[in-house]
Design a protein around this motif. Structure first.
Motif, mmCIF file in Angstrom:
data_model
loop_
_atom_site.group_PDB
_atom_site.id
_atom_site.type_symbol
_atom_site.label_atom_id
_atom_site.label_comp_id
_atom_site.label_asym_id
_atom_site.label_seq_id
_atom_site.Cartn_x
_atom_site.Cartn_y
_atom_site.Cartn_z
ATOM 1 N N LEU A 40 0.759 -1.302 -0.098
ATOM 2 C CA LEU A 40 -0.092 -0.042 0.057
ATOM 3 C C LEU A 40 0.962 1.336 -0.006
ATOM 4 O O LEU A 40 0.839 2.296 -0.689
ATOM 5 C CB LEU A 40 -0.869 0.000 1.215
ATOM 6 C CG LEU A 40 -1.784 1.336 1.591
ATOM 7 C CD1 LEU A 40 -2.760 1.413 0.289
ATOM 8 C CD2 LEU A 40 -2.463 1.186 2.709
ATOM 9 N N PHE A 41 1.971 1.220 0.786
ATOM 10 C CA PHE A 41 2.969 2.378 0.734
ATOM 11 C C PHE A 41 3.606 2.551 -0.578
ATOM 12 O O PHE A 41 4.015 3.659 -0.912
ATOM 13 C CB PHE A 41 3.905 2.112 1.821
ATOM 14 C CG PHE A 41 3.363 2.771 3.127
ATOM 15 C CD1 PHE A 41 3.456 4.053 3.500
ATOM 16 C CD2 PHE A 41 2.517 2.077 4.084
ATOM 17 C CE1 PHE A 41 3.250 4.533 4.913
ATOM 18 C CE2 PHE A 41 2.064 2.697 5.210
ATOM 19 C CZ PHE A 41 2.311 4.048 5.494
ATOM 20 N N TYR A 42 3.820 1.597 -1.262
ATOM 21 C CA TYR A 42 4.385 1.617 -2.647
ATOM 22 C C TYR A 42 3.469 2.381 -3.407
ATOM 23 O O TYR A 42 3.882 3.544 -4.139
ATOM 24 C CB TYR A 42 4.486 0.379 -3.291
ATOM 25 C CG TYR A 42 5.528 -0.717 -2.780
ATOM 26 C CD1 TYR A 42 6.459 -0.481 -1.693
ATOM 27 C CD2 TYR A 42 5.588 -1.872 -2.944
ATOM 28 C CE1 TYR A 42 7.325 -1.430 -1.123
ATOM 29 C CE2 TYR A 42 6.016 -3.010 -2.450
ATOM 30 C CZ TYR A 42 7.077 -2.704 -1.618
ATOM 31 O OH TYR A 42 8.204 -3.579 -1.130
ATOM 32 N N LEU A 43 2.130 2.113 -3.469
ATOM 33 C CA LEU A 43 1.054 3.012 -4.153
ATOM 34 C C LEU A 43 1.256 4.507 -3.732
ATOM 35 O O LEU A 43 0.932 5.005 -4.767
ATOM 36 C CB LEU A 43 -0.425 2.414 -3.982
ATOM 37 C CG LEU A 43 -0.283 0.890 -4.410
ATOM 38 C CD1 LEU A 43 -1.628 0.410 -4.447
ATOM 39 C CD2 LEU A 43 -0.052 1.217 -5.996
ATOM 40 N N LEU A 44 1.145 4.482 -2.287
ATOM 41 C CA LEU A 44 1.181 5.953 -1.907
ATOM 42 C C LEU A 44 2.398 6.777 -2.405
ATOM 43 O O LEU A 44 2.508 7.879 -2.642
ATOM 44 C CB LEU A 44 1.145 6.134 -0.441
ATOM 45 C CG LEU A 44 -0.335 5.437 0.168
ATOM 46 C CD1 LEU A 44 0.026 5.253 1.742
ATOM 47 C CD2 LEU A 44 -1.405 6.467 -0.022
ATOM 48 N N ILE A 45 3.624 6.065 -2.331
ATOM 49 C CA ILE A 45 4.963 6.686 -2.709
ATOM 50 C C ILE A 45 4.709 7.164 -4.387
ATOM 51 O O ILE A 45 4.985 8.231 -4.599
ATOM 52 C CB ILE A 45 6.228 5.794 -2.642
ATOM 53 C CG1 ILE A 45 6.492 5.599 -1.179
ATOM 54 C CG2 ILE A 45 7.405 6.341 -3.186
ATOM 55 C CD1 ILE A 45 7.133 4.520 -0.972
ATOM 56 N N ILE A 46 4.401 6.337 -5.033
ATOM 57 C CA ILE A 46 4.055 6.312 -6.617
ATOM 58 C C ILE A 46 3.071 7.690 -6.652
ATOM 59 O O ILE A 46 3.364 8.445 -7.527
ATOM 60 C CB ILE A 46 4.000 5.001 -7.427
ATOM 61 C CG1 ILE A 46 4.869 4.100 -7.133
ATOM 62 C CG2 ILE A 46 3.208 5.394 -8.697
ATOM 63 C CD1 ILE A 46 4.747 2.722 -7.829
ATOM 64 N N GLY A 47 1.915 7.820 -6.097
ATOM 65 C CA GLY A 47 0.815 8.453 -6.044
ATOM 66 C C GLY A 47 1.450 10.157 -5.766
ATOM 67 O O GLY A 47 1.045 10.987 -6.431
ATOM 68 N N THR A 48 2.100 9.998 -4.570
ATOM 69 C CA THR A 48 2.342 11.517 -4.355
ATOM 70 C C THR A 48 3.736 11.982 -5.127
ATOM 71 O O THR A 48 3.811 13.155 -5.516
ATOM 72 C CB THR A 48 3.086 11.371 -2.929
ATOM 73 O OG1 THR A 48 4.100 10.423 -2.854
ATOM 74 C CG2 THR A 48 1.835 11.242 -1.822
ATOM 75 N N GLY A 49 4.371 10.932 -5.807
ATOM 76 C CA GLY A 49 5.594 11.292 -6.680
ATOM 77 C C GLY A 49 5.086 11.787 -7.799
ATOM 78 O O GLY A 49 5.230 13.002 -8.550
ATOM 79 N N VAL A 50 3.736 11.103 -8.597
ATOM 80 C CA VAL A 50 3.219 11.632 -9.561
ATOM 81 C C VAL A 50 2.663 12.832 -9.501
ATOM 82 O O VAL A 50 2.663 13.714 -10.208
ATOM 83 C CB VAL A 50 1.919 10.578 -10.091
ATOM 84 C CG1 VAL A 50 1.107 10.991 -11.111
ATOM 85 C CG2 VAL A 50 2.629 9.230 -10.457
ATOM 86 N N TRP A 51 1.939 12.972 -8.226
ATOM 87 C CA TRP A 51 1.418 14.183 -7.948
ATOM 88 C C TRP A 51 2.480 15.372 -7.768
ATOM 89 O O TRP A 51 2.259 16.568 -8.440
ATOM 90 C CB TRP A 51 0.722 14.372 -6.791
ATOM 91 C CG TRP A 51 -0.164 15.454 -6.244
ATOM 92 C CD1 TRP A 51 0.209 16.781 -6.509
ATOM 93 C CD2 TRP A 51 -1.311 15.570 -5.361
ATOM 94 N NE1 TRP A 51 -0.509 17.914 -5.767
ATOM 95 C CE2 TRP A 51 -1.681 16.868 -5.299
ATOM 96 C CE3 TRP A 51 -2.186 14.716 -4.919
ATOM 97 C CZ2 TRP A 51 -2.785 17.167 -4.421
ATOM 98 C CZ3 TRP A 51 -3.261 15.003 -4.086
ATOM 99 C CH2 TRP A 51 -3.491 16.325 -4.033
ATOM 100 N N ILE A 52 3.350 15.387 -7.307
ATOM 101 C CA ILE A 52 4.688 16.155 -7.393
ATOM 102 C C ILE A 52 5.094 16.487 -8.704
ATOM 103 O O ILE A 52 5.257 17.818 -9.142
ATOM 104 C CB ILE A 52 5.979 15.812 -6.463
ATOM 105 C CG1 ILE A 52 5.381 15.749 -5.104
ATOM 106 C CG2 ILE A 52 7.213 16.854 -6.694
ATOM 107 C CD1 ILE A 52 6.328 15.077 -3.989
#
Length: 118
Positions: A40-52
């Protein structure tokens, strides 16, 4: 959003260490739970990275490189855990993990302008 991204990275690193410790102590059921939370944290990392990346005015190639190296770190997290659980050799994966982690931290905190200060 930078703080959320850095926090998820840090928590993922802590969960990775917890997963390895749980495996060593033989707690396979707990390991599976930690592994799912880590995914789940992998997805959060990728999501916040895409947002940035989407909020940047102009995307420099160093940001793209950092993104790719970040994905490499995530892949090493997962591959090290899986191969450790299966009892396979992980020394090459650990070397890749250390190189990728140092590179992503260098790019994120030294080379690129977005850090804790923004």
């Amino acid at each position: 959003m930078i703080h959320a991204h850095i926090t998820t990275w840090f928590l993922a690193l802590v969960l990775f260490i917890v997963a390895l410790v749980m495996h060593r102590s033989g707690k396979q059921k707990g390991l599976k739970v930690v592994q799912m939370i880590l995914r789940l944290f992998y997805l959060l990392i990728i999501g916040t990275g895409v947002w940035i990346l989407s909020t940047l005015n102009s995307i420099d190639m160093l940001y793209v490189l950092k993104s790719l190296v970040g994905l490499w770190v995530i892949a090493m997290f997962e591959m090290i855990i899986i191969r450790t659980v299966k009892g396979k050799k992980t020394s090459i994966l650990w070397i890749q993990f250390i190189i990728a982690l140092i590179l992503v931290l260098y790019l994120g905190f030294v080379q690129l302008p977005l850090t804790f200060m923004t």
